[in-house]
Design a protein around this motif. Structure first.
Motif, mmCIF file in Angstrom:
data_model
loop_
_atom_site.group_PDB
_atom_site.id
_atom_site.type_symbol
_atom_site.label_atom_id
_atom_site.label_comp_id
_atom_site.label_asym_id
_atom_site.label_seq_id
_atom_site.Cartn_x
_atom_site.Cartn_y
_atom_site.Cartn_z
ATOM 1 N N ASN A 174 0.833 -1.207 0.000
ATOM 2 C CA ASN A 174 0.000 0.000 0.000
ATOM 3 C C ASN A 174 0.871 1.263 0.000
ATOM 4 O OD1 ASN A 174 -2.572 1.286 0.135
ATOM 5 N ND2 ASN A 174 -2.191 1.710 2.301
ATOM 6 N N ASN A 175 1.964 1.230 0.746
ATOM 7 C CA ASN A 175 2.857 2.397 0.789
ATOM 8 C C ASN A 175 3.505 2.653 -0.571
ATOM 9 O OD1 ASN A 175 2.290 2.698 3.481
ATOM 10 N ND2 ASN A 175 4.119 1.601 4.200
ATOM 11 N N ALA A 176 3.946 1.591 -1.224
ATOM 12 C CA ALA A 176 4.564 1.762 -2.550
ATOM 13 C C ALA A 176 3.543 2.371 -3.506
ATOM 14 C CB ALA A 176 5.058 0.417 -3.080
ATOM 15 N N LEU A 177 2.319 1.846 -3.474
ATOM 16 C CA LEU A 177 1.268 2.348 -4.380
ATOM 17 C C LEU A 177 0.945 3.811 -4.073
ATOM 18 C CD1 LEU A 177 -1.032 -0.816 -4.343
ATOM 19 C CD2 LEU A 177 0.287 0.014 -6.311
ATOM 20 N N ILE A 202 0.559 12.640 5.401
ATOM 21 C CA ILE A 202 -0.756 12.053 5.102
ATOM 22 C C ILE A 202 -0.867 11.998 3.571
ATOM 23 C CG2 ILE A 202 -3.264 12.252 5.435
ATOM 24 C CD1 ILE A 202 -1.786 12.140 8.109
ATOM 25 N N LEU A 203 -0.810 10.795 3.053
ATOM 26 C CA LEU A 203 -0.883 10.635 1.598
ATOM 27 C C LEU A 203 -2.287 10.176 1.209
ATOM 28 C CD1 LEU A 203 2.520 8.821 0.934
ATOM 29 C CD2 LEU A 203 1.912 11.167 0.329
ATOM 30 N N PRO A 204 -2.814 10.680 0.079
ATOM 31 C CA PRO A 204 -4.128 10.205 -0.372
ATOM 32 C C PRO A 204 -4.105 8.721 -0.713
ATOM 33 C CG PRO A 204 -3.228 11.883 -1.877
ATOM 34 C CD PRO A 204 -2.199 11.650 -0.815
ATOM 35 N N PRO A 205 -5.280 8.073 -0.708
ATOM 36 C CA PRO A 205 -5.308 6.653 -1.091
ATOM 37 C C PRO A 205 -4.736 6.484 -2.502
ATOM 38 C CG PRO A 205 -7.487 7.412 -0.390
ATOM 39 C CD PRO A 205 -6.610 8.613 -0.421
ATOM 40 N N PRO A 206 -4.122 5.339 -2.781
ATOM 41 C CA PRO A 206 -3.493 5.171 -4.093
ATOM 42 C C PRO A 206 -4.485 5.091 -5.241
ATOM 43 C CG PRO A 206 -3.376 3.144 -2.811
ATOM 44 C CD PRO A 206 -3.945 4.185 -1.909
ATOM 45 N N THR A 207 -4.091 5.636 -6.379
ATOM 46 C CA THR A 207 -4.896 5.475 -7.597
ATOM 47 C C THR A 207 -4.337 4.314 -8.419
ATOM 48 O OG1 THR A 207 -3.496 7.193 -8.540
ATOM 49 C CG2 THR A 207 -5.676 7.865 -7.783
ATOM 50 N N LEU A 208 -3.048 4.052 -8.236
ATOM 51 C CA LEU A 208 -2.385 2.945 -8.941
ATOM 52 C C LEU A 208 -2.840 1.615 -8.335
ATOM 53 C CD1 LEU A 208 -0.128 3.079 -11.126
ATOM 54 C CD2 LEU A 208 1.538 2.946 -9.265
ATOM 55 N N LYS A 209 -3.106 0.649 -9.191
ATOM 56 C CA LYS A 209 -3.536 -0.683 -8.713
ATOM 57 C C LYS A 209 -2.363 -1.658 -8.792
ATOM 58 C CE LYS A 209 -8.034 0.122 -8.288
ATOM 59 N NZ LYS A 209 -7.826 1.318 -7.488
ATOM 60 N N PRO A 210 -2.319 -2.636 -7.863
ATOM 61 C CA PRO A 210 -1.246 -3.629 -7.961
ATOM 62 C C PRO A 210 -1.423 -4.524 -9.186
ATOM 63 C CG PRO A 210 -2.723 -4.148 -6.135
ATOM 64 C CD PRO A 210 -3.194 -2.851 -6.711
ATOM 65 N N SER A 211 -0.329 -5.018 -9.697
ATOM 66 C CA SER A 211 -0.333 -5.922 -10.843
ATOM 67 C C SER A 211 -1.024 -7.234 -10.456
ATOM 68 C CB SER A 211 1.112 -6.213 -11.243
ATOM 69 O OG SER A 211 1.164 -7.256 -12.177
ATOM 70 N N PHE A 259 1.201 9.287 -5.781
ATOM 71 C CA PHE A 259 1.377 10.694 -5.397
ATOM 72 C C PHE A 259 2.147 11.474 -6.465
ATOM 73 C CE2 PHE A 259 3.413 14.069 -2.731
ATOM 74 C CZ PHE A 259 2.254 14.637 -2.218
ATOM 75 N N VAL A 260 3.043 10.778 -7.161
ATOM 76 C CA VAL A 260 3.830 11.469 -8.195
ATOM 77 C C VAL A 260 3.357 11.084 -9.602
ATOM 78 C CG1 VAL A 260 5.857 11.767 -6.729
ATOM 79 C CG2 VAL A 260 5.704 9.723 -8.167
ATOM 80 N N GLY A 261 2.220 10.395 -9.677
ATOM 81 C CA GLY A 261 1.647 10.068 -10.984
ATOM 82 C C GLY A 261 2.465 9.069 -11.787
ATOM 83 N N ALA A 262 3.234 8.222 -11.111
ATOM 84 C CA ALA A 262 4.064 7.246 -11.838
ATOM 85 C C ALA A 262 3.183 6.165 -12.464
ATOM 86 C CB ALA A 262 5.070 6.609 -10.894
ATOM 87 N N GLU A 263 3.553 5.763 -13.681
ATOM 88 C CA GLU A 263 2.834 4.667 -14.333
ATOM 89 C C GLU A 263 3.804 3.520 -14.497
ATOM 90 O OE1 GLU A 263 1.173 6.282 -17.879
ATOM 91 O OE2 GLU A 263 -0.168 7.589 -16.724
ATOM 92 N N VAL A 264 3.828 2.636 -13.521
ATOM 93 C CA VAL A 264 4.787 1.544 -13.529
ATOM 94 C C VAL A 264 4.100 0.322 -12.922
ATOM 95 C CG1 VAL A 264 5.761 2.282 -11.277
ATOM 96 C CG2 VAL A 264 7.154 0.917 -12.811
ATOM 97 N N GLU A 265 4.484 -0.854 -13.384
ATOM 98 C CA GLU A 265 3.901 -2.075 -12.813
ATOM 99 C C GLU A 265 4.424 -2.261 -11.384
ATOM 100 O OE1 GLU A 265 4.515 -5.656 -15.162
ATOM 101 O OE2 GLU A 265 3.066 -6.769 -13.938
ATOM 102 N N VAL A 266 3.491 -2.470 -10.461
ATOM 103 C CA VAL A 266 3.854 -2.670 -9.047
ATOM 104 C C VAL A 266 3.312 -4.031 -8.625
ATOM 105 C CG1 VAL A 266 3.691 -1.750 -6.702
ATOM 106 C CG2 VAL A 266 3.581 -0.193 -8.655
ATOM 107 N N ALA A 267 4.202 -4.926 -8.232
ATOM 108 C CA ALA A 267 3.762 -6.290 -7.946
ATOM 109 C C ALA A 267 4.099 -6.695 -6.520
ATOM 110 C CB ALA A 267 4.414 -7.261 -8.930
#
Ligand code: BDR
Ligand code: CA
Length: 309
Positions: free
Chosen positions: A48-51, A91-100, A56-64
């Motif tokens: 969750n922290n990685a996501l 306090i970081l917003p919930p992630p928008t990136l989904k895990p692979s 937060f920085v709008g990265a588009e990368v596969e996270v597994a």
């Protein structure tokens, strides 16, 4: 110059989070995937922290997501250093990136196999995922340029007098990686304890008036509290130094030496045993980092922060 393709295997973790940001900001690196392991906190939290950080920085990368526990031992976590969430402070917003949908081990194997250029692995947590990938698919060794890892210490440990946290959490995995024959750079406590970020650096980050620099300053405010209790004059930026060493290898001075992992010690389990004088007759297998250009490294951190708005 072509960019260096890397996979970052991490357990965020304050310093892992900053390592991810430095890698994404670097024009020298091409982050092909981020894989996550349990370590500083449980896998659910480190994932969750990685996501969150990457979103937060709008990265588009596969996270597994990878291993939830070490190969053979129960998991040790570090809430003393990283808090209950593993990333206490901002306090970081919930992630928008989904895990692979793929596992970390699948991703490491697939990305390395398919790459037209040799991949550099940058592990900044326990070595469970990397060891599992090497065991399951030994053919990938031929397409790994190097493993530049944060872990170990030629001299003094941090989690025990002998052992550094990442190696101590999964010494069997570390043994598999260190004996794999793949070129290794060990960015251990010998250098990361000299790669200190001071209060005035944190103040400068805040004064940049940038969203990401401020978040990093908030991470460091929390991270500093633990280190102050142990008498550090600043906070050691362990994991970002491994990333910096791939971007600019000159930031470190290394020696090619034999290193083995203690897995059965009474007091010394998890120690990276470094043979400085060649007394064991073993072949050198690791570039052990012994000195760091701290000023250049901190300058690299600020350059990375300029990259984000
Ligand atoms: C290492 O352990 C973790 O707490 C940090 O993220 C770093 O990777 C330092 O011993
Ligand atoms: Ca880490």
């Amino acid at each position: 110059m072509s960019r260096i393709p890397v996979i970052i295997d991490c357990d965020p973790g304050h310093d892992d989070a900053i390592a991810l940001l430095m890698a994404l900001a670097s024009p020298r690196l091409d982050v092909r995937a981020v894989t996550v392991v349990a370590g500083n906190q449980t896998l659910e939290k480190t994932l969750n922290n990685a996501l969150k950080v990457l979103s937060f920085v709008g990265a588009e990368v596969e996270v597994a997501a990878g291993a939830a526990q070490p190969l053979v031992r129960p998991l040790t976590i570090a809430p003393e250093v990283h808090g209950e969430s593993g990333l206490d402070g901002p306090i970081l917003p919930p992630p928008t990136l989904k895990p692979s949908p793929r596992s970390a081990v699948e991703v490491i194997i697939d990305v390395v196999r398919k790459s037209d250029q040799k991949i550099t692995l940058i592990p900044t947590g326990p070595l469970t995922n990397v060891a599992a990938a090497l065991l399951l698919a030994p053919d990938i060794k031929a397409n790994i340029e190097r493993i530049t890892l944060m872990g170990g210490a030629a001299y003094v440990g941090n989690w025990t007098p002998s052992a550094e946290f990442n190696i101590l959490v999964d010494p069997e995995a570390a043994h598999i990686v260190f004996s794999s024959g793949v070129p290794i750079t060990m960015v251990g406590l010998d250098v990361t304890h000299k790669a200190l970020v001071y209060e005035e650096d944190i103040a400068r980050l805040k004064a940049m008036n940038r969203r990401v620099a401020r978040m990093v300053a908030e991470l460091l405010d929390f991270f500093s509290q633990f280190h102050k209790r142990f008498g550090f004059k600043g906070s050691p930026l362990h994991d970002p130094l491994a990333v910096a060493a791939v971007i600019e290898p000159q930031v470190l001075t290394t020696r090619h030496l034999p290193v083995v992992i203690e897995t059965k010690g009474e007091y010394t389990t998890g120690r990276t045993v470094v043979d400085f004088y060649g007394v064991t007759g073993m072949k050198p297998n690791v570039d052990v980092a012994l000195e760091v250009d701290r000023d250049r490294f901190i300058a690299m951190l600020f350059e990375a922060m300029e990259h984000f708005d």
